[in-house]
Motif scaffolding. Structure first.
Motif, mmCIF file in Angstrom:
data_model
loop_
_atom_site.group_PDB
_atom_site.id
_atom_site.type_symbol
_atom_site.label_atom_id
_atom_site.label_comp_id
_atom_site.label_asym_id
_atom_site.label_seq_id
_atom_site.Cartn_x
_atom_site.Cartn_y
_atom_site.Cartn_z
ATOM 1 N N ASP A 43 1.889 -33.892 21.299
ATOM 2 C CA ASP A 43 2.106 -33.750 19.860
ATOM 3 C C ASP A 43 1.391 -32.536 19.252
ATOM 4 O O ASP A 43 1.540 -32.262 18.057
ATOM 5 C CB ASP A 43 1.626 -35.004 19.126
ATOM 6 C CG ASP A 43 2.480 -36.227 19.450
ATOM 7 O OD1 ASP A 43 3.653 -36.017 19.843
ATOM 8 O OD2 ASP A 43 1.990 -37.356 19.320
ATOM 9 N N ARG A 44 0.640 -31.844 20.058
ATOM 10 C CA ARG A 44 -0.193 -30.768 19.503
ATOM 11 C C ARG A 44 0.582 -29.469 19.296
ATOM 12 O O ARG A 44 1.471 -29.119 20.084
ATOM 13 C CB ARG A 44 -1.392 -30.495 20.425
ATOM 14 C CG ARG A 44 -2.317 -31.673 20.551
ATOM 15 C CD ARG A 44 -3.583 -31.329 21.307
ATOM 16 N NE ARG A 44 -4.393 -32.542 21.497
ATOM 17 C CZ ARG A 44 -5.681 -32.538 21.792
ATOM 18 N NH1 ARG A 44 -6.321 -31.384 21.927
ATOM 19 N NH2 ARG A 44 -6.321 -33.675 21.938
ATOM 20 N N LYS A 45 0.212 -28.812 18.229
ATOM 21 C CA LYS A 45 0.676 -27.446 17.964
ATOM 22 C C LYS A 45 -0.583 -26.593 17.825
ATOM 23 O O LYS A 45 -1.069 -26.341 16.732
ATOM 24 C CB LYS A 45 1.527 -27.401 16.696
ATOM 25 C CG LYS A 45 2.791 -28.243 16.773
ATOM 26 C CD LYS A 45 3.609 -28.169 15.494
ATOM 27 C CE LYS A 45 4.891 -28.998 15.609
ATOM 28 N NZ LYS A 45 5.696 -28.940 14.362
ATOM 29 N N ASP A 46 -1.100 -26.166 18.959
ATOM 30 C CA ASP A 46 -2.440 -25.556 19.046
ATOM 31 C C ASP A 46 -2.333 -24.035 18.953
ATOM 32 O O ASP A 46 -1.910 -23.368 19.907
ATOM 33 C CB ASP A 46 -3.085 -25.973 20.373
ATOM 34 C CG ASP A 46 -4.549 -25.587 20.467
ATOM 35 O OD1 ASP A 46 -4.983 -24.690 19.705
ATOM 36 O OD2 ASP A 46 -5.265 -26.152 21.310
ATOM 37 N N ARG B 243 -5.169 -24.543 13.479
ATOM 38 C CA ARG B 243 -3.901 -24.406 12.760
ATOM 39 C C ARG B 243 -3.402 -22.963 12.744
ATOM 40 O O ARG B 243 -2.215 -22.703 12.559
ATOM 41 C CB ARG B 243 -4.027 -24.914 11.328
ATOM 42 C CG ARG B 243 -4.909 -24.078 10.418
ATOM 43 C CD ARG B 243 -4.912 -24.597 8.980
ATOM 44 N NE ARG B 243 -5.725 -23.768 8.093
ATOM 45 C CZ ARG B 243 -7.001 -23.991 7.842
ATOM 46 N NH1 ARG B 243 -7.632 -25.011 8.430
ATOM 47 N NH2 ARG B 243 -7.668 -23.188 7.017
ATOM 48 N N GLU C 184 -0.617 -26.407 13.908
ATOM 49 C CA GLU C 184 -0.835 -27.506 12.968
ATOM 50 C C GLU C 184 -2.213 -28.097 13.225
ATOM 51 O O GLU C 184 -2.529 -28.480 14.359
ATOM 52 C CB GLU C 184 0.238 -28.573 13.144
ATOM 53 C CG GLU C 184 0.151 -29.714 12.151
ATOM 54 C CD GLU C 184 1.310 -30.683 12.314
ATOM 55 O OE1 GLU C 184 1.101 -31.740 12.943
ATOM 56 O OE2 GLU C 184 2.425 -30.351 11.846
ATOM 57 N N GLN C 185 -3.028 -28.151 12.199
ATOM 58 C CA GLN C 185 -4.378 -28.691 12.343
ATOM 59 C C GLN C 185 -4.315 -30.196 12.598
ATOM 60 O O GLN C 185 -3.574 -30.920 11.921
ATOM 61 C CB GLN C 185 -5.194 -28.391 11.085
ATOM 62 C CG GLN C 185 -6.663 -28.752 11.203
ATOM 63 C CD GLN C 185 -7.458 -28.216 10.030
ATOM 64 O OE1 GLN C 185 -7.207 -27.109 9.563
ATOM 65 N NE2 GLN C 185 -8.409 -28.990 9.558
ATOM 66 N N SER C 186 -5.117 -30.651 13.582
ATOM 67 C CA SER C 186 -5.154 -32.075 13.901
ATOM 68 C C SER C 186 -6.443 -32.394 14.642
ATOM 69 O O SER C 186 -7.260 -31.510 14.899
ATOM 70 C CB SER C 186 -3.929 -32.478 14.737
ATOM 71 O OG SER C 186 -3.897 -31.746 15.955
ATOM 72 N N HIS C 187 -6.613 -33.646 15.007
ATOM 73 C CA HIS C 187 -7.847 -34.111 15.640
ATOM 74 C C HIS C 187 -7.834 -33.789 17.129
ATOM 75 O O HIS C 187 -6.838 -34.043 17.822
ATOM 76 C CB HIS C 187 -7.994 -35.622 15.419
ATOM 77 C CG HIS C 187 -9.365 -36.154 15.696
ATOM 78 N ND1 HIS C 187 -9.913 -36.217 16.947
ATOM 79 C CD2 HIS C 187 -10.302 -36.649 14.840
ATOM 80 C CE1 HIS C 187 -11.125 -36.729 16.880
ATOM 81 N NE2 HIS C 187 -11.385 -37.004 15.590
ATOM 82 N N THR C 188 -8.937 -33.255 17.626
ATOM 83 C CA THR C 188 -8.999 -32.870 19.042
ATOM 84 C C THR C 188 -9.032 -34.065 19.986
ATOM 85 O O THR C 188 -8.721 -33.926 21.170
ATOM 86 C CB THR C 188 -10.246 -32.007 19.313
ATOM 87 O OG1 THR C 188 -11.417 -32.717 18.898
ATOM 88 C CG2 THR C 188 -10.164 -30.680 18.598
ATOM 89 N N ALA D 28 -7.872 -37.513 18.891
ATOM 90 C CA ALA D 28 -6.858 -38.518 18.579
ATOM 91 C C ALA D 28 -5.424 -38.026 18.737
ATOM 92 O O ALA D 28 -4.497 -38.831 18.877
ATOM 93 C CB ALA D 28 -7.066 -39.021 17.145
ATOM 94 N N THR D 29 -5.205 -36.732 18.706
ATOM 95 C CA THR D 29 -3.852 -36.187 18.791
ATOM 96 C C THR D 29 -3.422 -36.060 20.248
ATOM 97 O O THR D 29 -4.111 -35.419 21.055
ATOM 98 C CB THR D 29 -3.773 -34.811 18.116
ATOM 99 O OG1 THR D 29 -4.291 -34.901 16.794
ATOM 100 C CG2 THR D 29 -2.335 -34.320 18.065
#
Length: 409
Positions: A232-235, A275, A221-225, A227-228
């Motif tokens: 919670d990361r799905k890297d 993502r 899942e794309q997210s902020h490197t 702030a996430t």
């Protein structure tokens, strides 16, 4: 040095200028402008020596020397395409050596100096390297019926260009089929260092290594490197990295060879958690039991990596083949030739894939090696000496003469 030897070295130097790099290497990925230019140069070379140049529907390039109308052909060749920033010897040496031998045997037979049972044909197989279009060895896969033609033509490169469109742009997607072939011969650089280290000039290939090749898609899942939160990361890149590390562990724990040759990341941004990642991983071994054990252990690592990275991992493709022998009668024939020439030799397995590994499954095939300096290959500093190339040319001539006379059943 004979005139034939001098001519070969001169022609090889000229060929190496097509797509040539300042380092001495080449870049001629399949169906690029540089590859097309080299194929055109080769077509002119063949025509000047009495060959008829043909292209089949997947772009394989054939130079046929007809001596006996209606008789089968003996095929000899390799490939002219290259990896990015690659060496000038991989593939190209075998094509030009095969063409040189065919032209000389054709000249001698036409002049009544020897009698051959079969016609002669040199082949430049399309897209052996598989770097622009996957899979590798595409031309020989289609030729041998292992890959559907239309499927192959619809394959796209990273820019969305299909094989069909790339070949059409070059004007080198043909419609011709080559008459029945009786046998196939290929000579290639070793792409390893064992022959050089052991003082051997000729390798007689007895078998191919087994392999398991995977293409994976890792979905996160794309997210902020910044702030996430980590939890919670799905890297997707983390998941791919765990697969790569697991493959290396398989190499060390099971005594096999493993590699990740390609990794693509989306969005590939410095401030975005990936993502999606796509990657290719392969496992290879000469021992079937070790390869099976490594493959089974790696399957468990795939599940583990998905859990640890909190991602989904999908196997897009899996190609597998086991250790396969070349025809024993072909190895025996080559051993007789090398002993007559008095060249130091060894029986050897191939760690790399070659078009002969496909062709040998549909007709008798012979594979020969010459040394690679320090085993450097798929690299612009790849090197094989003139003397080793010429010894290989002599070896190939002896083998082709016998095969064209019908000595390989």
């Amino acid at each position: 040095m004979s005139a034939l030897h001098q001519s070969f070295l001169h022609d090889f130097q000229l060929m190496s200028c097509n797509g040539g790099l300042d380092s001495g290497g080449v870049e001629r990925q399949a169906a690029t402008a540089a590859d097309g230019l080299n194929r055109q140069w080769f077509a002119g070379w063949l025509a000047a020596r009495g060959a008829t140049v043909r292209y089949d529907e997947i772009g394989n390039q054939f130079g046929t020397f007809e001596l006996r109308p209606g008789a089968p052909y003996v095929l000899v060749g390799s490939h002219l395409d290259s990896q990015p920033r690659a060496g000038r010897f991989d593939g190209a040496y075998g094509v030009l050596a095969g063409a040189t031998v065919c032209a000389e045997l054709y000249r001698a037979a036409s002049a009544g100096e020897l009698e051959l049972m079969y016609n002669l044909c040199v082949v430049n197989w399309f897209n052996e390297e598989g770097c622009r279009f996957k899979p590798s060895m595409m031309g020989s896969l289609v030729y041998t019926g292992k890959l559907d033609l239309e499927t192959a033509l619809d394959i796209e490169d990273g820019d969305g260009v299909t094989v069909r469109n790339a070949l059409d742009k070059l004007g080198q997607r043909g419609t011709e089929s080559i008459p029945e072939a009786a046998a196939y011969v290929e000579i290639h650089i070793e792409q390893g260092k064992s022959m050089e280290e052991n003082g051997q000039t000729i390798g007689l290939v007895e078998a191919t290594w087994g392999a398991r090749k995977y293409e994976f898609r890792v979905t996160g899942e794309q997210s902020h490197t910044g702030a996430t939160l980590i939890e919670d990361r799905k890297d997707a890149l983390l998941g791919a990295s765990l697969l790569i590390a697991a493959a290396r562990r398989m190499a060390l724990e099971h005594d096999v060879i493993t590699s990740c040759g390609e990794l693509l990341i989306l969005p590939n941004s410095p401030v975005a958690v990936a993502r999606e990642a796509r990657l290719l991983i392969d496992l290879r071994s000469s021992d079937a039991a070790r390869l099976d054990a490594a493959d089974a252990a790696f399957a468990q690592e795939v599940t583990k990596a998905a859990s640890e990275a909190n991602v989904e991992i999908e196997t897009l493709s899996r190609n597998a083949w086991d250790v396969k022998n070349y025809a024993p009668e072909g190895v025996e024939l080559t051993e007789q030739v090398v002993q007559e020439l008095g060249l130091p030799y060894t029986r050897i397995m191939t760690l790399a894939g070659h078009d002969s590994t496909n062709v040998k499954d549909v007709m008798p095939a012979v594979m020969l090696f010459v040394p690679s300096h320090k085993g450097i290959t798929h690299n612009e500093y790849e090197f094989t000496s003139d003397q080793d190339m010429l010894s290989g040319l002599d070896m190939l001539s002896g083998v082709m003469t016998r095969v064209a006379k019908g000595e390989l059943a």
